[in-house]
Design a protein around this motif. Structure first.
Motif, mmCIF file in Angstrom:
data_model
loop_
_atom_site.group_PDB
_atom_site.id
_atom_site.type_symbol
_atom_site.label_atom_id
_atom_site.label_comp_id
_atom_site.label_asym_id
_atom_site.label_seq_id
_atom_site.Cartn_x
_atom_site.Cartn_y
_atom_site.Cartn_z
ATOM 1 N N ILE A 31 -1.797 -3.575 6.210
ATOM 2 C CA ILE A 31 -2.738 -2.835 5.573
ATOM 3 C C ILE A 31 -1.999 -1.028 6.591
ATOM 4 O O ILE A 31 -1.757 -0.227 6.041
ATOM 5 N N ALA A 32 -1.630 -1.077 7.647
ATOM 6 C CA ALA A 32 -0.857 -0.141 8.650
ATOM 7 C C ALA A 32 -0.240 0.031 7.335
ATOM 8 O O ALA A 32 0.535 1.531 7.005
ATOM 9 N N LEU A 33 1.244 -0.937 6.755
ATOM 10 C CA LEU A 33 2.623 -0.555 6.179
ATOM 11 C C LEU A 33 1.888 0.600 5.089
ATOM 12 O O LEU A 33 2.603 0.940 3.729
ATOM 13 N N LEU A 34 0.540 -0.228 3.888
ATOM 14 C CA LEU A 34 0.064 0.312 2.732
ATOM 15 C C LEU A 34 0.040 1.824 3.183
ATOM 16 O O LEU A 34 0.576 2.888 1.776
ATOM 17 N N ASP A 35 0.169 2.366 4.578
ATOM 18 C CA ASP A 35 0.433 4.318 4.306
ATOM 19 C C ASP A 35 1.224 4.783 3.973
ATOM 20 O O ASP A 35 1.661 6.156 3.890
ATOM 21 N N ARG A 36 2.363 4.287 5.324
ATOM 22 C CA ARG A 36 4.039 4.863 5.313
ATOM 23 C C ARG A 36 4.853 3.747 5.780
ATOM 24 O O ARG A 36 4.131 2.655 6.344
ATOM 25 N N VAL A 68 7.410 -8.086 3.123
ATOM 26 C CA VAL A 68 7.933 -6.498 4.507
ATOM 27 C C VAL A 68 9.557 -6.391 3.994
ATOM 28 O O VAL A 68 9.939 -7.739 4.334
ATOM 29 N N SER A 69 9.916 -4.904 4.001
ATOM 30 C CA SER A 69 11.078 -5.304 4.364
ATOM 31 C C SER A 69 11.585 -4.235 5.228
ATOM 32 O O SER A 69 11.232 -3.174 5.649
ATOM 33 N N ARG A 70 12.759 -4.664 5.594
ATOM 34 C CA ARG A 70 13.356 -3.926 6.947
ATOM 35 C C ARG A 70 14.289 -3.370 6.364
ATOM 36 O O ARG A 70 15.735 -3.933 6.017
ATOM 37 N N VAL A 80 14.720 0.443 12.667
ATOM 38 C CA VAL A 80 13.924 0.127 11.839
ATOM 39 C C VAL A 80 13.258 0.425 11.482
ATOM 40 O O VAL A 80 12.585 0.174 12.209
ATOM 41 N N ASP A 81 13.509 0.112 10.020
ATOM 42 C CA ASP A 81 12.303 0.336 9.158
ATOM 43 C C ASP A 81 11.092 -0.161 8.701
ATOM 44 O O ASP A 81 12.506 -1.310 8.226
ATOM 45 N N TYR A 82 10.508 -0.756 8.770
ATOM 46 C CA TYR A 82 9.413 -1.927 7.819
ATOM 47 C C TYR A 82 8.606 -1.173 6.871
ATOM 48 O O TYR A 82 7.600 -0.418 7.067
ATOM 49 N N SER A 83 8.498 -1.792 5.593
ATOM 50 C CA SER A 83 8.093 -0.951 4.684
ATOM 51 C C SER A 83 7.375 -2.470 3.204
ATOM 52 O O SER A 83 8.380 -4.005 3.669
#
Length: 122
Positions: A31-36, A68-70, A80-83
């Motif tokens: 849910i958090a990664l849905l925003d950005r 999830v992509s790292r 490190v960004d997660y999306s």
């Protein structure tokens, strides 16, 4: 390749995926990664109460499942960004519907829980 899982079959790999997606931390991360996109520390602050270890394990599991992509930036210190992947976005939208329903109905749920905790009257 399987066309469709069989959740009621104890040997079906879809059960393991269901467990990953519906774990407390899995739901909140999706849910958090849905925003950005988030960096690890931002995600940890957003998902209150998760330990570093649990967040790391959850991200690794969701990444292994393809949700999830790292992305690691070659800078010092490393960033490190997660999306969400496209399939991760699809499932995150489904999970958010359940979470939204819970938030809207929390009063009813708690009232029902309170009623069931009351002593039985004969």
């Amino acid at each position: 390749m399987m066309r469709r899982g069989e959740l009621f079959n104890q040997n079906c790999p879809s059960r393991e995926i269901l467990k990953h997606l519906t774990s407390r931390w899995g739901v909140l991360v999706l849910i958090a990664l849905l925003d950005r996109d988030h960096r690890f520390s931002e995600l940890r602050r957003t998902v209150g109460g998760v330990s570093e270890k649990m967040l790391s394990q959850t991200l690794q599991t969701l990444e292994a499942d393809g949700f999830v992509s790292r992305f690691s930036r070659p800078v010092v210190p490393p960033h490190v960004d997660y999306s969400l992947t496209p399939i991760g976005r699809e499932v995150a939208l489904q999970v958010r519907q359940i979470a939204d329903w819970i938030e809207v109905n929390i009063g009813r749920i708690l009232a029902s829980r309170k009623d069931s905790d009351a002593p039985m009257k004969n």
